[in-house]
Design a protein around this motif. Structure first.
Motif, PDB file in Angstrom:
ATOM      1  N   UNK A   1      17.252  44.613 -13.995  1.00 35.48           N
ATOM      2  CA  UNK A   1      15.818  44.417 -13.813  1.00 35.48           C
ATOM      3  C   UNK A   1      15.470  44.133 -12.348  1.00 35.48           C
ATOM      4  N   UNK A   2      14.203  44.199 -12.069  1.00 39.10           N
ATOM      5  CA  UNK A   2      13.744  44.090 -10.685  1.00 39.10           C
ATOM      6  C   UNK A   2      13.878  42.677 -10.117  1.00 39.10           C
ATOM      7  N   UNK A   3      14.074  41.692 -10.980  1.00 40.39           N
ATOM      8  CA  UNK A   3      14.183  40.321 -10.501  1.00 40.39           C
ATOM      9  C   UNK A   3      15.187  39.588 -11.378  1.00 40.39           C
ATOM     10  N   UNK A   4      15.950  38.669 -10.792  1.00 40.07           N
ATOM     11  CA  UNK A   4      16.981  37.937 -11.519  1.00 40.07           C
ATOM     12  C   UNK A   4      16.773  36.441 -11.343  1.00 40.07           C
ATOM     13  N   UNK A   5      16.574  35.766 -12.440  1.00 40.48           N
ATOM     14  CA  UNK A   5      16.357  34.325 -12.435  1.00 40.48           C
ATOM     15  C   UNK A   5      17.655  33.644 -12.835  1.00 40.48           C
ATOM     16  N   UNK A   6      18.031  32.560 -12.156  1.00 41.37           N
ATOM     17  CA  UNK A   6      19.280  31.876 -12.482  1.00 41.37           C
ATOM     18  C   UNK A   6      19.063  30.682 -13.423  1.00 41.37           C
ATOM     19  N   UNK A   7      17.825  30.522 -13.898  1.00 40.13           N
ATOM     20  CA  UNK A   7      17.539  29.406 -14.813  1.00 40.13           C
ATOM     21  C   UNK A   7      18.402  29.527 -16.069  1.00 40.13           C
ATOM     22  N   UNK A   8      19.053  28.435 -16.458  1.00 43.85           N
ATOM     23  CA  UNK A   8      19.852  28.401 -17.673  1.00 43.85           C
ATOM     24  C   UNK A   8      21.300  28.789 -17.479  1.00 43.85           C
ATOM     25  N   UNK A   9      21.686  29.265 -16.302  1.00 44.50           N
ATOM     26  CA  UNK A   9      23.075  29.618 -16.034  1.00 44.50           C
ATOM     27  C   UNK A   9      23.855  28.382 -15.594  1.00 44.50           C
ATOM     28  N   UNK A  10      24.980  28.097 -16.254  1.00 46.90           N
ATOM     29  CA  UNK A  10      25.841  27.052 -15.714  1.00 46.90           C
ATOM     30  C   UNK A  10      26.664  27.639 -14.574  1.00 46.90           C
ATOM     31  N   UNK A  11      27.455  26.811 -13.922  1.00 49.17           N
ATOM     32  CA  UNK A  11      28.171  27.272 -12.731  1.00 49.17           C
ATOM     33  C   UNK A  11      29.161  28.379 -13.049  1.00 49.17           C
ATOM     34  N   UNK A  12      29.826  28.278 -14.196  1.00 47.78           N
ATOM     35  CA  UNK A  12      30.781  29.319 -14.568  1.00 47.78           C
ATOM     36  C   UNK A  12      30.056  30.637 -14.854  1.00 47.78           C
ATOM     37  N   UNK A  13      28.973  30.582 -15.621  1.00 48.38           N
ATOM     38  CA  UNK A  13      28.210  31.797 -15.921  1.00 48.38           C
ATOM     39  C   UNK A  13      27.626  32.403 -14.652  1.00 48.38           C
ATOM     40  N   UNK A  14      27.185  31.551 -13.738  1.00 46.27           N
ATOM     41  CA  UNK A  14      26.672  32.046 -12.467  1.00 46.27           C
ATOM     42  C   UNK A  14      27.772  32.780 -11.707  1.00 46.27           C
ATOM     43  N   UNK A  15      28.992  32.240 -11.728  1.00 44.98           N
ATOM     44  CA  UNK A  15      30.115  32.891 -11.046  1.00 44.98           C
ATOM     45  C   UNK A  15      30.419  34.249 -11.655  1.00 44.98           C
ATOM     46  N   UNK A  16      30.376  34.338 -13.004  1.00 48.03           N
ATOM     47  CA  UNK A  16      30.621  35.615 -13.674  1.00 48.03           C
ATOM     48  C   UNK A  16      29.543  36.625 -13.281  1.00 48.03           C
ATOM     49  N   UNK A  17      28.280  36.184 -13.262  1.00 49.95           N
ATOM     50  CA  UNK A  17      27.187  37.094 -12.898  1.00 49.95           C
ATOM     51  C   UNK A  17      27.377  37.642 -11.487  1.00 49.95           C
ATOM     52  N   UNK A  18      27.707  36.781 -10.548  1.00 46.07           N
ATOM     53  CA  UNK A  18      27.883  37.230  -9.167  1.00 46.07           C
ATOM     54  C   UNK A  18      29.120  38.116  -9.017  1.00 46.07           C
ATOM     55  N   UNK A  19      30.152  37.840  -9.825  1.00 43.45           N
ATOM     56  CA  UNK A  19      31.342  38.696  -9.794  1.00 43.45           C
ATOM     57  C   UNK A  19      30.993  40.106 -10.275  1.00 43.45           C
ATOM     58  N   UNK A  20      30.245  40.188 -11.374  1.00 42.39           N
ATOM     59  CA  UNK A  20      29.819  41.500 -11.867  1.00 42.39           C
ATOM     60  C   UNK A  20      28.977  42.222 -10.818  1.00 42.39           C
ATOM     61  N   UNK A  21      28.095  41.492 -10.187  1.00 42.22           N
ATOM     62  CA  UNK A  21      27.198  42.104  -9.211  1.00 42.22           C
ATOM     63  C   UNK A  21      27.958  42.671  -8.013  1.00 42.22           C
TER      64      UNK A  21
END
Length: 833
Positions: A695-715
């Motif tokens: 999507x055109x915008x990505x909100x990090x609300x609700x992501x814990x630190x581990x999930x945030x790390x997975x998201x950035x790894x995928x990106x």
């Protein structure tokens, strides 16, 4: 017999309570309550002791207004009596403290009424032969027979911590009558001293060794289970010491906003909303009117509008609703009218004389005048449409017909308007109406801007336990909404032209002949589970030890010439027959997907297994029925899961379980747009925004630190074409396995290049604290089935058979080190083919 259908969150609360109380019974040491809490992952548990220094398991259930605290309290009593207090066999004393007259009266009436849901629930869950509910001025009449053979509930209304000690003083007055029969004879000083030695805080008559024959002393000797509503009001040292002085065996607390509490379970407002228990959003209707009459009239017109919609709902849905307006005024006293403030009689007069509202439709509720007492506001014959109050309805009054709150306070005076918000939240019948306006609530306020009122309402929701609840402002002086809509990026939409830009994900589907439908947990699995095939061999246990451990001594009283007299203590005897206990077991084994006949047959088979292993079974069973119930439930649950897995695997192996995207109900379309906050964008550590989000915008609300790390790894991974975060909720992608709760994977990702997306991945990230637990193992098993079908289905050729490997579902454990999960995820992405 009345039966309650529990909401999912209520079942979760009950499961946590059952687990905690059971764990307490397994712990040793000086503080089993703390050790049990730590074993279950409860952080910072604060041990509590009674006045004699004994450990008191004390936990709090955090539940917002409208969450059914009374029902949860009944479940808490049942949970305690099923394990922690099992040896009491459904007898003894429960002390139930509530904070308001309305809750007190309603709970008292319903617990006393045979056939009422609350009465029947408590009786069946505790296994009580009968229930006696007492008020403080009646409890002295309780006989030893009643205490020893029935469940006794003492209702107390205490509005604050300061009032606890005052109530305690009344209970510790020496008295005569039946209460004397609970204590040793007056001339048996040795018995009095022995009681005092066993329970040091028993009070004695001044300058003697004789115990006071007081209700308070009896409560201390009984070590009651305590239910404490509005926990946050009883946190002072004085309040805690007084409660500890009752010598409770356990304390279960409830609060929307607990303070310094051992919170075992937190129920969120979102869970209540999901279960249709509350009316949200709250519509704040403010136009900066200067005349209270105008503000009131707007509220009246809104009520009329809702009443018209309610009439249509009655005709089309068969549901009766009469919307009620709560009017908050500044004065209600008889001598306070005409002093420059809006008075209850001013409002009544205006509604009757100038608004044409019938007098019988208007009632006043104040500390001095209660015109709604003993009125059933939900009855179709009830005429009430307006209730005028100052602050008498702040707590303990939740009428689902209350839809509109109008506050007529002077400018700058908030008074208790925010404390009335909770009174208009409860949803009628806990079911949504077809008309959306009937699923919302409304607030009108004089002399307040919408912006200021919005802040007050938000604060009010937080005080009712709805932390984090946001509001969308739509008109007037409201500020612009913080949530905005964002579309799928055009460069990704263009890859799916043959599907009109839609991106589909597969559900497990079941094919029977030409019929294909989405896998249903109940229809395809639970409805095919056969209790007659349960292996109940594990129930061949010796009940003698359990029965022996459950025996106790009780008082027996007989009616003699001198009234009730105490006899020698005798060993307790149960009068329940095997047939009666079998009926009790059927009522206490809640399996909604089995018919009554199936549950009855299950109980019959279980009892047969137990009978074959136990001589004297008819005598043992009444003393061990709680153990028997628990053993049957454990064995049945294990067999249900075994059969459900077998049925799932059979469907998979036979080819009946499949991915079939051609039918609409068998596929999930990734939404073309999402609404997100624009104030908290997800970024890489170097400050660069994510680039490959769908999507055109990505909100990090609700992501814990581990999930945030997975998201950035995928990106940042070169194989990834796009990814997005999948959230929990009915509108999001989910996977149905052989257990009831759906799996909501954390991430969806695709690999390939800008011309052709090759593979789609469904990723579930599990924190290291969840690695190797049963839930993780279950999800890994579902993932294997998901992936095996994914190898046979093409994303681009809907509804046909394929050999292309397209779909993968992977559970990624965090592991002890970061490289562990990164290696696992990287390997999956790089070895897709």
């Amino acid at each position: 017999m009345s039966v309650a259908t529990l909401k999912k969150f209520q079942k979760d609360v009950l499961d946590e309570l059952n687990a905690y109380f059971k764990q307490v019974t397994l712990e040793g040491g000086r503080s089993p309550s703390r050790d049990a809490a730590e074993a279950l992952g409860v952080r910072d548990y604060k041990p509590r002791q009674d006045a004699c220094g004994r450990d008191v398991p004390t936990v709090c259930i955090k539940v917002p207004t409208g969450g059914g605290k009374t029902l949860l309290a009944l479940e808490a009593i049942g949970a305690a009596y099923a394990s922690l207090l099992r040896e009491r066999h459904g007898t003894g004393l429960v002390v139930w403290i509530v904070p308001s007259g309305q809750i007190y009266r309603d709970t008292l009436r319903r617990l006393r009424t045979e056939g009422d849901l609350y009465h029947d629930m408590l009786k069946n869950m505790t296994g009580a032969i009968g229930i006696d509910v007492w008020e403080k001025h009646e409890i002295a009449r309780m006989t030893p027979t009643q205490l020893g053979h029935r469940l006794n509930v003492l209702m107390l209304m205490i509005q604050s911590g300061a009032a606890v000690k005052s109530e305690a003083r009344k209970l510790y007055r020496d008295s005569g009558g039946n209460i004397v029969n609970h204590f040793p004879a007056e001339d048996d000083l040795d018995a009095h001293r022995a009681w005092k030695a066993a329970t040091p805080n028993l009070e004695t008559i001044e300058d003697t060794d004789l115990l006071k024959t007081s209700v308070g002393n009896l409560i201390r000797k009984c070590r009651p289970l305590m239910i404490l509503d509005e926990q946050h009001k009883f946190t002072t040292t004085l309040a805690r010491d007084t409660i500890a002085g009752f010598n409770p065996s356990a304390v279960v607390e409830f609060s929307a906003t607990p303070k310094d509490a051992n919170v075992l379970v937190t129920v969120t407002g979102a869970e209540l909303l999901k279960e249709h228990m509350i009316k949200l959003p709250i519509n704040i209707m403010s136009s900066n009117l200067t005349l209270w009459e105008d503000c009131l009239d707007k509220a009246r017109l809104k009520r009329n509008e809702l009443a018209a919609l309610a009439k249509e709902a009655h005709e089309t849905e068969g549901r009766y609703l009469r919307p009620i307006v709560l009017v908050q005024v500044e004065r209600t006293g008889a001598d306070q009218r005409g002093k420059g403030a809006v008075h209850s009689e001013d409002v009544r007069e205006y509604l009757i004389e100038r608004a044409g509202v019938p007098e019988r439709a208007i009632k006043v509720k104040s500390s001095a005048k209660d015109e709604i007492e003993n009125i059933d506001l939900l009855d179709e014959g009830c005429p009430v449409e307006f209730i005028i109050t100052k602050q008498a309805l702040q707590e303990g009054w939740d009428c689902p017909f209350a839809y509109v709150l109008v506050s007529l306070n002077e400018a700058g005076s908030q008074l208790a308007m925010t404390q009335l918000i909770g009174r208009v939240l409860r949803q009628p019948d806990q079911l949504p109406f077809v008309e959306p306006a009937l699923n919302e609530s409304y607030v009108y306020c004089l002399h307040r801007s919408a912006a200021d009122l919005g802040k007050e309402v938000k604060s009010a929701l937080e005080k009712e336990g709805y932390q984090g609840g946001g509001m969308t402002k739509t008109s007037g002086s409201a500020e612009p909404a913080e949530r905005q809509t964002f579309l799928i990026k055009e460069r990704f939409r263009s890859l799916y032209k043959e599907f009109n830009g839609s991106i589909y994900l597969p559900y497990f589907c079941v094919r029977s002949g030409k019929r294909v439908e989405r896998l249903s947990y109940y229809e395809h699995l639970m409805m095919r589970v056969d209790p007659a095939r349960f292996d109940l061999a594990s129930l061949r246990i010796d009940l003698a030890n359990d029965a022996e451990a459950m025996k106790e001594t009780r008082y027996r009283a007989t009616l003699g010439e001198n009234g009730l007299t105490r006899e020698d203590e005798i060993e307790a005897q149960s009068t329940e027959t095997v047939a009666q206990i079998a009926s009790w077991l059927v009522a206490n084994l809640n399996y909604p997907f089995f018919s009554f006949r199936q549950v009855r047959a299950l109980v019959s088979s279980a009892l047969s297994e137990l009978r074959s292993a136990n001589g004297g079974f008819d005598e043992l069973l009444p003393l061990a029925k709680y153990t028997v119930r628990d053993r049957i439930r454990e064995a049945a649950d294990k067999e249900i899961q075994r059969q459900a897995r077998e049925l799932f695997d059979t469907l998979l192996d036979s080819g009946e379980l499949m991915f079939f995207l051609e039918k609409k109900e068998c596929r999930y379309p990734i939404p073309a747009s999402v609404k997100v906050n624009v104030t908290n964008a997800l970024q890489h550590p170097n400050g660069q925004p994510v680039a490959k989000n769908l999507f055109e915008y990505t909100d990090q609300h609700g992501l814990n630190e581990y999930e945030k790390s997975v998201a950035l790894y995928l990106d940042s991974h070169p194989e990834i074409l796009w990814w997005y975060r999948n959230k929990v909720g009915p509108s999001n992608f989910s996977i149905q396995g052989w257990q009831e709760p759906r799996i909501y994977p954390d991430f969806i990702a695709a690999t390939g290049d800008a011309a052709y997306p090759d593979f789609v991945y469904v990723v579930e990230s599990k924190g290291r604290h969840l690695a190797d637990n049963e839930d993780t193992k279950y999800k890994e098993g579902v993932a294997e089935a998901f992936e095996s079908l994914g190898k046979k289905v093409s994303w681009r050729d809907l509804g046909k058979e394929f050999s292309d490997r397209v779909f993968r579902f992977q559970v990624i454990d965090q592991g002890k080190f970061e490289f562990v999960w990164k290696d696992a995820l990287g390997t999956m992405l790089e070895t897709a083919a």
